[in-house]
Design an enzyme around this catalytic site. Structure first.
Site, mmCIF file in Angstrom:
data_model
loop_
_atom_site.group_PDB
_atom_site.id
_atom_site.type_symbol
_atom_site.label_atom_id
_atom_site.label_comp_id
_atom_site.label_asym_id
_atom_site.label_seq_id
_atom_site.Cartn_x
_atom_site.Cartn_y
_atom_site.Cartn_z
ATOM 1 N N SER A 13 29.669 -15.704 -10.247
ATOM 2 C CA SER A 13 31.005 -15.414 -9.714
ATOM 3 C C SER A 13 31.843 -16.664 -9.486
ATOM 4 O O SER A 13 32.905 -16.599 -8.901
ATOM 5 C CB SER A 13 30.882 -14.641 -8.396
ATOM 6 O OG SER A 13 30.227 -15.432 -7.438
ATOM 7 N N LYS A 62 33.136 -10.884 0.156
ATOM 8 C CA LYS A 62 33.941 -12.046 -0.260
ATOM 9 C C LYS A 62 35.351 -11.988 0.319
ATOM 10 O O LYS A 62 35.905 -13.005 0.764
ATOM 11 C CB LYS A 62 33.990 -12.113 -1.790
ATOM 12 C CG LYS A 62 32.641 -12.465 -2.421
ATOM 13 C CD LYS A 62 32.688 -12.415 -3.928
ATOM 14 C CE LYS A 62 31.332 -12.750 -4.513
ATOM 15 N NZ LYS A 62 31.306 -12.656 -5.973
ATOM 16 N N THR A 111 17.959 1.501 8.860
ATOM 17 C CA THR A 111 16.803 2.193 9.459
ATOM 18 C C THR A 111 17.242 3.146 10.567
ATOM 19 O O THR A 111 16.767 4.281 10.653
ATOM 20 C CB THR A 111 15.799 1.154 10.013
ATOM 21 O OG1 THR A 111 15.443 0.270 8.963
ATOM 22 C CG2 THR A 111 14.561 1.834 10.553
#
Length: 775
Positions: free
Chosen positions: A678, A721, A362
């Protein structure tokens, strides 16, 4: 009831009831009714008149007739045109119909009259009370109903016989046939008195309500007429005094419309609406609605545009000063500005910034508006479920108003603002319409040059608006809407990036917000790193900013209470300001273990590591999954065990092994739901380790999906990750080979210190992960 039964020709009346003592004429046209009159005239001229329950019935039977009718004498019969007879009858007495005779030519009824002497046995006092009450009711009725002649009213009020008065009032009043039938069915005098009293009371109430309504309507009309006359008089007085130069609202609107920066066509439409307003009574309710509509049209920026900044160097400086990182976003904005400078116009792109909360989506839109010198309008779409919020309400509704897009243009005051569509992934739909479908026209460059708001009705040009949308999750944005936008991923910040953002933006901002000077608070680099690592665990920097704000509040209190000139926050005293560290990262295992593998997961607030555990126990071949796993992870586990069974021979696993042992897969933190494609290779590695008794290397983490044949499929969220693996001090990470381009795009700061192994098959994963195998 008398013992004497009579069989008389009968007429079934439609919408009429004849009372005893009534002399009345009516027309008959049905063949059976005409035959009944002819038969009566040949005998003693006596006929039985009974009313139908349903006036529409053509051939009424016993069930279609009321039970009580009137025996009447035919006084006169006159032939009328179209095979119609007009007969004059006089009602003689009430009679009950007992049955209908079998006669095909006319209705023939078996009737029984009532013994009147038994039915009027009342005391003189009772009769006098009834007489007085009835007269009072009748006087009230005559007062409310001016149609009753004074002569008739006076004649009836002179009667002193209650029985005669009841019958005469029922005969002479203009009552519906249903009310007359109710009086006719009153066999005794008491019954007839009660029925007539009830009818008169109801009629009085109805007339009072009607008069009240008429009075209110008349008052309202008189008020409007009075206001109109007064306005006309005021206008004439002003003209006489020479003050008629005062502008009316309509004249002021016309003057504004002529000055309006708009095409001739739009200006003509607005002037047409003003002409309608001018000819409308200002006291009318619609006048206020029309005034609001015209004011909206005049406040919209039809052809009014602002001058954009075309200085690339200045724009780049603003973007760099406001935000650290976010290279892709800055690069795309600079490209847009370069094209706009060369072409003098260029199509405005529709950008969608997708990323976790707190990553600056934003705030970057506000910086872009500042860099381009554009007006900034923010439209929050979170939870919007009504299509009218986007397209506006139709003006037929009470309280109608333009939609958020038209209101945003009105607020900006120019036709080329930067419009931020915040939380576009959180719009929803219900019975009031589909909000995301309404946004399709707004965000389509082929259609939005003629966007039609239901309230405004005149097409709005949105082609020069620079739309920037924000979303947390791309999966929840409808595909047609996603197709119209250019996706830019705003990924998680590294700890190093958070440190830069804190130093350059957050700390100065919070020091100023809490009324401190720069020299009154110092935060060491080590303390800042500890704060990022131990007190926040998020993709963005909102929690970090709150923690800095907490330190600033405590600093302000110390300065005021203890008279301190300067407060220094270090690693040693950090816990006195923020308490003990909130987050601890699950570090890599110290030793290689059987059946335990470290997986990598993506969450909405960044990355995390999952330790998958597999236990083997004697049993009957049962396969257990615990840890609140979603459907995708359950299917990945099933795929993994099927793959292992297919290659069992390669690892010396006996065929009957799977029938004699139970396999239990568990992912700790069972209260937290886990799902996603995953963890396939992680679960398969853990199962093979447990089945074969081979330990898994402690410093290896992995992510990837598995197929039934052991192929490794690519996954998403790789940056988050890898950051999670670094936090857990893991050195080696196994990644699908198809994700190699994603790793190459990442900054060296993320991949530094990680040994990333790319794999295509499950056998490659096992070679890397299982202890005793060669790397």
């Amino acid at each position: 009831m008398s013992d004497l039964m009579r069989i008389l020709p009968a007429i079934a009346l439609r919408g009429t009831t004849i009372l005893p003592g009534m002399i009345v004429h009516f027309d008959i046209s049905r063949d059976k009714s005409i035959k009944a009159v002819e038969t009566a005239m040949m005998k003693d001229q006596v006929i039985y008149l009974v009313t139908q329950r349903d006036p529409e019935a053509e051939d009424p039977g016993m069930a279609d007739l009321y039970k009580i009718g009137t025996i009447a004498e035919i006084k006169q019969v006159v032939k009328a045109p179209k095979n119609t007879l007009r007969i004059l009858v006089e009602g003689i007495e009430r009679a009950e119909i007992l049955g209908l005779e079998n006669n095909d030519k006319y209705l023939e009824a078996e009737v029984a009259a009532f013994d009147q002497q038994d039915l009027t046995a009342l005391s003189d006092n009772a009769k006098e009370a009834m007489l007085r009450n009835l007269k009072e009711l009748f006087i009230t009725y005559c007062t409310e109903n001016p149609k009753i002649s004074k002569e008739l009213a006076a004649q009836l009020l002179e009667m002193e016989d209650i029985e005669r008065l009841v019958d005469q009032i029922a005969i002479h009043l203009p009552l519906p046939y249903t009310d007359r039938q109710r009086i006719l069915e009153g066999i005794s005098l008491e019954d007839r008195y009660e029925a007539l009293g009830l009818v008169l009371s109801n009629e009085i109430q109805i007339m009072e309500i009607r008069i009240d309504l008429q009075t209110k309507v008349k008052e309202r009309i008189d008020k409007n007429q009075r206001e109109y006359i007064l306005r006309e008089q005021l206008k004439l007085i002003r003209e006489e005094l020479g003050e008629d130069h005062t502008q009316t609202d309509a004249e002021q609107f016309i003057e504004e419309a002529r000055k309006l920066q708009a095409s001739e066509e739009i200006r003509e439409k607005i002037i047409k609406e003003i002409d309608r307003f001018k000819n409308m009574n200002s006291g009318a309710a619609e006048s206020t609605v029309m005034r609001g509509y015209i004011e909206t049209l005049l406040s919209l920026p039809w052809d009014k545009a602002s001058e954009d900044n075309r200085d690339l160097k200045k724009a780049n400086e603003i973007l760099e000063a406001d935000h650290y990182g976010l290279e892709k976003v800055k690069e795309r904005i600079m490209e847009f500005l370069a094209v706009r400078t060369l072409t003098q116009k260029g199509e405005s792109p529709i950008l969608c910034l997708v990323g976790p909360p707190g990553t600056g989506k934003t705030s970057i839109a506000k910086s872009v508006a500042r860099a381009l010198d554009k007006e900034y309008v923010r439209i929050c779409l979170g939870g919007v479920r009504d299509e009218a919020e986007i397209r506006g309400h139709r003006r037929t509704y009470v309280g109608a108003m333009p939609g958020r897009i038209a209101s945003g243009m009105q607020q900006a005051g120019v036709k080329n603002p930067l419009m931020l569509l915040d939380e576009i992934d959180k719009v929803s739909s219900d019975y009031k319409g589909d909000t995301s479908s309404a946004l399709l026209e707004v965000l389509d460059s082929e259609q939005n040059n003629k966007f039609r708001d239901h309230y405004v009705e005149i097409p709005l040009d949105l082609s020069e608006v620079l739309f920037i949308a924000t979303a947390n999750d791309m999966q929840t944005i409808p595909k047609p809407l996603l197709d119209r936008m250019e996706i830019i991923e705003v990924t998680s910040y590294t700890e190093n990036e958070k440190e830069h953002i804190a130093k350059e933006h957050l700390i100065p901002k919070q020091i100023k917000a809490h009324g401190l000077n720069k020299g009154q608070l110092s935060l060491t680099d080590k303390a800042l790193k500890e704060m990022i690592h131990g007190y926040t665990k998020e993709a963005g920097v909102r929690s970090l900013e709150r923690k800095i704000g907490e330190i600033c509040r405590k600093t302000a209190r110390e300065i005021l209470e203890k008279g301190e000139n300067k407060v220094s926050v270090t690693v040693k005293n950090l816990d006195t300001y923020l308490g003990k560290p909130v987050y601890t990262y699950q570090m890599k295992n110290e030793t290689d273990e059987v059946g335990i593998v470290r997986g990598l997961a993506w969450t909405s607030v960044g990355g995390d590591t999952l330790q998958i555990e597999v236990n083997l126990m004697p049993g009957t071949g049962e396969f257990l999954l615990t840890g609140q796993l979603g459907d995708v992870m359950k299917e990945s586990a099933q795929t993994g065990i099927s793959y292992i069974r297919s290659i069992a021979a390669e690892y010396g696993i006996e065929p009957e092994f799977f029938q004699k042992n139970d396999l239990h897969i568990h992912i700790p933190e069972g209260a937290v739901p886990k799902d996603g494609p995953s963890a396939g290779i992680t679960m398969a590695t853990a199962m093979i380790s447990a089945i074969t008794g081979t330990p898994v290397k402690a410093d290896v983490a992995m992510t990837g999906e598995i197929t039934l044949r052991g192929r490794v499929l690519p996954i998403g969220g790789l940056k988050e990750k890898l950051l999670a693996a670094k936090n857990a001090r893991i050195k080696k990470v196994v990644v699908p080979a198809q994700n190699k381009p994603d790793v190459e795009e990442m900054s060296q700061e993320i991949t530094q210190g990680l040994d990333i192994a790319y794999v295509d098959t499950m056998s490659q994963v096992l070679d890397i992960a299982l202890a005793g195998k060669e790397d």
